[in-house]
Design a protein around this motif. Structure first.
Motif, short mmCIF file in Angstrom:
data_model
loop_
_atom_site.label_atom_id
_atom_site.label_comp_id
_atom_site.label_asym_id
_atom_site.label_seq_id
_atom_site.Cartn_x
_atom_site.Cartn_y
_atom_site.Cartn_z
N ILE A 62 67.57 -0.07 4.18
CA ILE A 62 67.94 0.83 5.27
C ILE A 62 66.74 1.10 6.16
O ILE A 62 66.84 1.08 7.39
CB ILE A 62 68.52 2.15 4.70
CG1 ILE A 62 69.86 1.87 4.03
CG2 ILE A 62 68.66 3.20 5.80
CD1 ILE A 62 70.38 3.02 3.20
N ILE A 63 65.58 1.33 5.55
CA ILE A 63 64.36 1.56 6.33
C ILE A 63 64.05 0.34 7.19
O ILE A 63 63.76 0.47 8.38
CB ILE A 63 63.19 1.92 5.41
CG1 ILE A 63 63.41 3.33 4.83
CG2 ILE A 63 61.86 1.84 6.16
CD1 ILE A 63 62.44 3.72 3.75
N GLU A 64 64.14 -0.84 6.61
CA GLU A 64 63.84 -2.06 7.37
C GLU A 64 64.78 -2.22 8.57
O GLU A 64 64.35 -2.60 9.66
CB GLU A 64 63.96 -3.28 6.46
CG GLU A 64 63.64 -4.59 7.16
CD GLU A 64 63.73 -5.78 6.25
OE1 GLU A 64 62.91 -6.70 6.41
OE2 GLU A 64 64.60 -5.81 5.36
N ARG A 65 66.06 -1.90 8.39
CA ARG A 65 67.05 -2.13 9.44
C ARG A 65 67.06 -1.06 10.52
O ARG A 65 67.31 -1.35 11.68
CB ARG A 65 68.44 -2.24 8.81
CG ARG A 65 68.60 -3.50 7.97
CD ARG A 65 69.97 -3.60 7.35
NE ARG A 65 71.01 -3.61 8.38
CZ ARG A 65 72.27 -3.30 8.13
NH1 ARG A 65 72.65 -2.94 6.93
NH2 ARG A 65 73.15 -3.35 9.10
N PHE A 66 66.79 0.21 10.15
CA PHE A 66 67.07 1.30 11.09
C PHE A 66 65.89 2.20 11.44
O PHE A 66 66.00 2.99 12.37
CB PHE A 66 68.20 2.18 10.54
CG PHE A 66 69.49 1.45 10.32
CD1 PHE A 66 70.25 1.02 11.39
CD2 PHE A 66 69.94 1.18 9.04
CE1 PHE A 66 71.44 0.35 11.20
CE2 PHE A 66 71.13 0.51 8.84
CZ PHE A 66 71.88 0.09 9.91
N VAL A 67 64.80 2.12 10.70
CA VAL A 67 63.70 3.07 10.91
C VAL A 67 62.60 2.42 11.74
O VAL A 67 62.16 1.31 11.43
CB VAL A 67 63.15 3.58 9.56
CG1 VAL A 67 61.93 4.44 9.76
CG2 VAL A 67 64.23 4.34 8.81
N THR A 68 62.16 3.14 12.77
CA THR A 68 61.07 2.69 13.62
C THR A 68 60.10 3.84 13.84
O THR A 68 60.43 5.01 13.58
CB THR A 68 61.58 2.19 14.98
OG1 THR A 68 62.31 3.25 15.60
CG2 THR A 68 62.46 0.96 14.84
N LYS A 69 58.93 3.52 14.34
CA LYS A 69 57.93 4.53 14.65
C LYS A 69 58.52 5.60 15.56
O LYS A 69 59.21 5.30 16.54
CB LYS A 69 56.73 3.87 15.32
CG LYS A 69 55.64 4.84 15.71
CD LYS A 69 54.49 4.13 16.38
CE LYS A 69 53.42 5.13 16.81
NZ LYS A 69 52.30 4.47 17.44
N GLY A 70 58.28 6.87 15.22
CA GLY A 70 58.74 7.98 16.03
C GLY A 70 60.10 8.52 15.64
O GLY A 70 60.47 9.62 16.04
N LYS A 71 60.89 7.77 14.87
CA LYS A 71 62.23 8.20 14.49
C LYS A 71 62.17 9.39 13.55
O LYS A 71 61.33 9.45 12.66
CB LYS A 71 62.97 7.06 13.82
CG LYS A 71 64.41 7.38 13.45
CD LYS A 71 65.24 6.14 13.49
CE LYS A 71 66.69 6.41 13.22
NZ LYS A 71 67.38 7.01 14.33
N GLU A 72 63.07 10.35 13.76
CA GLU A 72 63.16 11.50 12.86
C GLU A 72 64.06 11.14 11.69
O GLU A 72 65.18 10.65 11.89
CB GLU A 72 63.71 12.72 13.60
CG GLU A 72 63.68 13.97 12.74
CD GLU A 72 64.16 15.20 13.47
OE1 GLU A 72 63.79 16.30 13.05
OE2 GLU A 72 64.90 15.06 14.48
N ILE A 73 63.57 11.36 10.47
CA ILE A 73 64.34 11.05 9.27
C ILE A 73 64.19 12.18 8.26
O ILE A 73 63.26 12.97 8.32
CB ILE A 73 63.89 9.71 8.62
CG1 ILE A 73 62.44 9.79 8.14
CG2 ILE A 73 64.12 8.54 9.56
CD1 ILE A 73 62.01 8.60 7.30
N GLY A 74 65.13 12.21 7.34
CA GLY A 74 65.03 13.08 6.18
C GLY A 74 64.95 12.20 4.94
O GLY A 74 65.59 11.14 4.88
N ILE A 75 64.17 12.62 3.98
CA ILE A 75 64.08 11.85 2.74
C ILE A 75 64.20 12.81 1.56
O ILE A 75 63.84 13.98 1.65
CB ILE A 75 62.79 11.01 2.62
CG1 ILE A 75 61.54 11.88 2.65
CG2 ILE A 75 62.71 9.96 3.69
CD1 ILE A 75 60.87 11.90 1.32
#
Length: 107
Positions: A62-75
């Motif tokens: 999921i990180i590889e497909r959808f996460v980029t620098k600056g994106k807000e995420i919860g973990i």
């Protein structure tokens, strides 16, 4: 509730993805969390904390497909500590969050 960490923050750099033997995938990211408070005199103080996050398997996908620098995420995950010897033989210590789940918050 033992050893449970939940963080919401912004990704500080592009994810580092590694494909390991046996088809395992590893993702490393850093996220920044911000805290704002006001001193007695009314001055605003902002503090940023950086957190190293490691994810395996489907979470890494999921990180590889959808996460980029600056994106807000919860973990959500667990806090771990480890040590290793660097190339010069110095002992290094690492604290990181092993992510079990990720929530994509930003656009």
């Amino acid at each position: 509730m033992k050893n449970s960490v939940q963080l919401i923050g912004h990704v500080g750099q592009e994810p580092e993805i590694k494909n390991l033997e046996g088809g395992k995938k590893l993702a490393n990211i850093s996220i920044a969390t911000n805290e704002v408070y006001y001193r007695e005199n009314g001055d605003k103080v902002e503090q940023t904390q950086w957190h190293r996050v490691t994810a395996w398997g489907k979470t890494a996908d999921i990180i590889e497909r959808f996460v980029t620098k600056g994106k807000e995420i919860g973990i959500e995950g667990k806090l771990t500590h480890r040590s290793y010897d660097d190339k010069d033989g110095n002992k290094r210590y690492v604290t990181e969050v092993i992510a079990n789940e990720i929530l994509l918050i930003g656009k």
